[in-house]
Write an enzyme that holds these catalytic residues in place. Structure first.
Site, PDB file in Angstrom:
ATOM      1  N   GLU A  31       0.834  -1.212   0.000  1.00  8.66           N
ATOM      2  CA  GLU A  31       0.000   0.000   0.000  1.00  8.66           C
ATOM      3  C   GLU A  31       0.865   1.257   0.000  1.00  8.66           C
ATOM      4  O   GLU A  31       0.492   2.272  -0.578  1.00  8.66           O
ATOM      5  CB  GLU A  31      -0.950  -0.002   1.197  1.00  8.66           C
ATOM      6  CG  GLU A  31      -2.093  -0.986   1.061  1.00  8.66           C
ATOM      7  CD  GLU A  31      -2.942  -0.760  -0.191  1.00  8.66           C
ATOM      8  OE1 GLU A  31      -3.060   0.390  -0.653  1.00  8.66           O
ATOM      9  OE2 GLU A  31      -3.463  -1.745  -0.727  1.00  8.66           O
ATOM     10  N   TYR A 114      -5.450   6.936   4.537  1.00  8.54           N
ATOM     11  CA  TYR A 114      -5.682   5.913   3.520  1.00  8.54           C
ATOM     12  C   TYR A 114      -4.936   4.619   3.853  1.00  8.54           C
ATOM     13  O   TYR A 114      -5.524   3.528   3.868  1.00  8.54           O
ATOM     14  CB  TYR A 114      -5.260   6.413   2.124  1.00  8.54           C
ATOM     15  CG  TYR A 114      -5.200   5.271   1.153  1.00  8.54           C
ATOM     16  CD1 TYR A 114      -6.369   4.740   0.625  1.00  8.54           C
ATOM     17  CD2 TYR A 114      -3.989   4.647   0.854  1.00  8.54           C
ATOM     18  CE1 TYR A 114      -6.338   3.636  -0.205  1.00  8.54           C
ATOM     19  CE2 TYR A 114      -3.940   3.545   0.030  1.00  8.54           C
ATOM     20  CZ  TYR A 114      -5.114   3.048  -0.500  1.00  8.54           C
ATOM     21  OH  TYR A 114      -5.077   1.944  -1.299  1.00  8.54           O
ATOM     22  N   ASP A 132      -9.029   6.478  -1.426  1.00  6.55           N
ATOM     23  CA  ASP A 132      -8.006   7.079  -2.284  1.00  6.55           C
ATOM     24  C   ASP A 132      -8.698   7.677  -3.513  1.00  6.55           C
ATOM     25  O   ASP A 132      -9.936   7.745  -3.572  1.00  6.55           O
ATOM     26  CB  ASP A 132      -6.944   6.039  -2.675  1.00  6.55           C
ATOM     27  CG  ASP A 132      -7.512   4.951  -3.580  1.00  6.55           C
ATOM     28  OD1 ASP A 132      -8.753   4.887  -3.748  1.00  6.55           O
ATOM     29  OD2 ASP A 132      -6.724   4.168  -4.125  1.00  6.55           O
TER      30      ASP A 132
END
Ligand code: SF4
Length: 323
Positions: A31, A114, A132
């Site tokens: 991520e 996020y 996002d």
């Protein structure tokens, strides 16, 4: 709609090296890499990174230079520095484990809303939204609206399906179907509830933002060689690309006490576009003299082992005749 979305995801998801794992460290690395980077581009970086640093502890023990060299080419190097700091903090405070709460994840260096939501939902199946650009775009089109509580909407979807699947389904829908341009509405599992699609307004959402004007900077790049044909490299001390290596500019060499003589006409030009600045680079062969080589300079026989950013790619090929 959650059921249709998740069913579509389960049948259409891409095979990604971190997808069949709920290892929280893999999710955190992937991520972090995925911010500002296309999924296809990051896969080889992810695999190399995990080969070198298979655990939080191994990343924490590494030198920053080693971490940056594995990140070289991915850009946005503050992500690598923060991930490295986060690993050290996880070793110091969390026994080398990725924390299993959104709040504790948020306290790690570089972990924003996020990333914390993505790790908490994908790795720990917690109902924490990861919003996002992809999810915002899907929301804007589904509701034909540029405002609204996107996180609240995602949370409501997580009441109907496992949070892990909701996060990944939305990400995949945004990446494969509800793309920024030319969305594939004909293949979309949620088109029958999509207001923008039903009202023929898909191209109007999300509203286009004006791009910031980028600063243009012209740089004279010096290719200086010593008697062993090694090339002079400089470790950057500036905030942009901090601690990454570069072929030094004439301006920096002079500021760092070198005498510089250009020995050729232009070898070539290259351009690199950052978020807020554009570098226009012209390279020259140069000879340099100095009293004492500053500690952030080094003569290099090969680019290996140096964290050279993609802004230097054109010169790496030209100078070292390597890709
Ligand atoms: Fe996006 Fe089209 Fe699906 Fe609406 S119907 S969510 S615009 S892909």
């Amino acid at each position: 709609m959650t059921g249709k979305l998740v069913d579509w995801f389960l049948c259409n998801r891409r095979e990604l090296p971190f997808r069949n794992s709920s290892n929280p460290y893999y999710i955190l690395v992937s991520e972090t890499m995925a911010q500002q980077t296309r999924m296809a581009a990051l896969i080889p970086y992810f695999e190399r990174f995990i080969d070198s640093f298979p655990t939080v502890a191994s990343l924490a023990e590494a030198d920053e230079a080693e971490v940056l060299s594995l990140w070289a080419g991915l850009g946005y190097y503050s992500r690598a520095r923060n991930l490295h700091k986060a690993a050290r903090e996880m070793c110091a405070r969390h026994n080398g484990a990725v924390p299993d709460s959104e709040k504790t994840l948020r306290a790690l260096p570089g972990v924003g809303e996020y990333t914390a939501g993505a790790v908490a939902s994908i790795a720990f199946n917690l109902p924490c939204p990861a919003v996002d650009g992809n999810v915002r775009r899907v929301y804007a089109r589904l509701f034909a609206s540029d405002g609204g509580d996107v996180a609240g909407w995602v949370r409501s979807l997580m009441e109907d399906a496992p949070p892990r699947l909701v996060t990944e389904s939305l990400m995949e829908l945004g990446a494969l179907i509800c793309t920024p341009s030319a969305p594939k509405c004909g293949q979309c599992p949620v088109s029958e509830v999509c207001r923008a699609f039903l009202e023929g307004k898909v191209t109007q959402f999300p509203a286009k933002k004006q791009k910031p004007v980028k600063r243009e900077k012209h740089r004279i790049v010096c290719v200086a060689r010593d008697e062993k044909a090694r090339v002079l490299l400089r470790r950057r001390t500036e905030r942009l690309l901090h601690n990454m290596w570069e072929f030094p500019t004439e301006e920096r060499l002079l500021a760092d006490g070198f005498a510089v003589t250009r020995e050729s006409g232009p070898l070539g030009t290259a351009k690199h576009v950052f978020t807020h600045i554009v570098w226009h680079m012209t390279a020259y062969e140069a000879s340099v003299t100095y009293d004492r080589l500053p500690e952030h300079y080094q003569w290099a026989a090969s680019p290996r082992g140096f964290a050279l950013p993609s802004a230097m790619r054109a010169w790496i090929c030209l100078i070292f005749a390597e890709k």
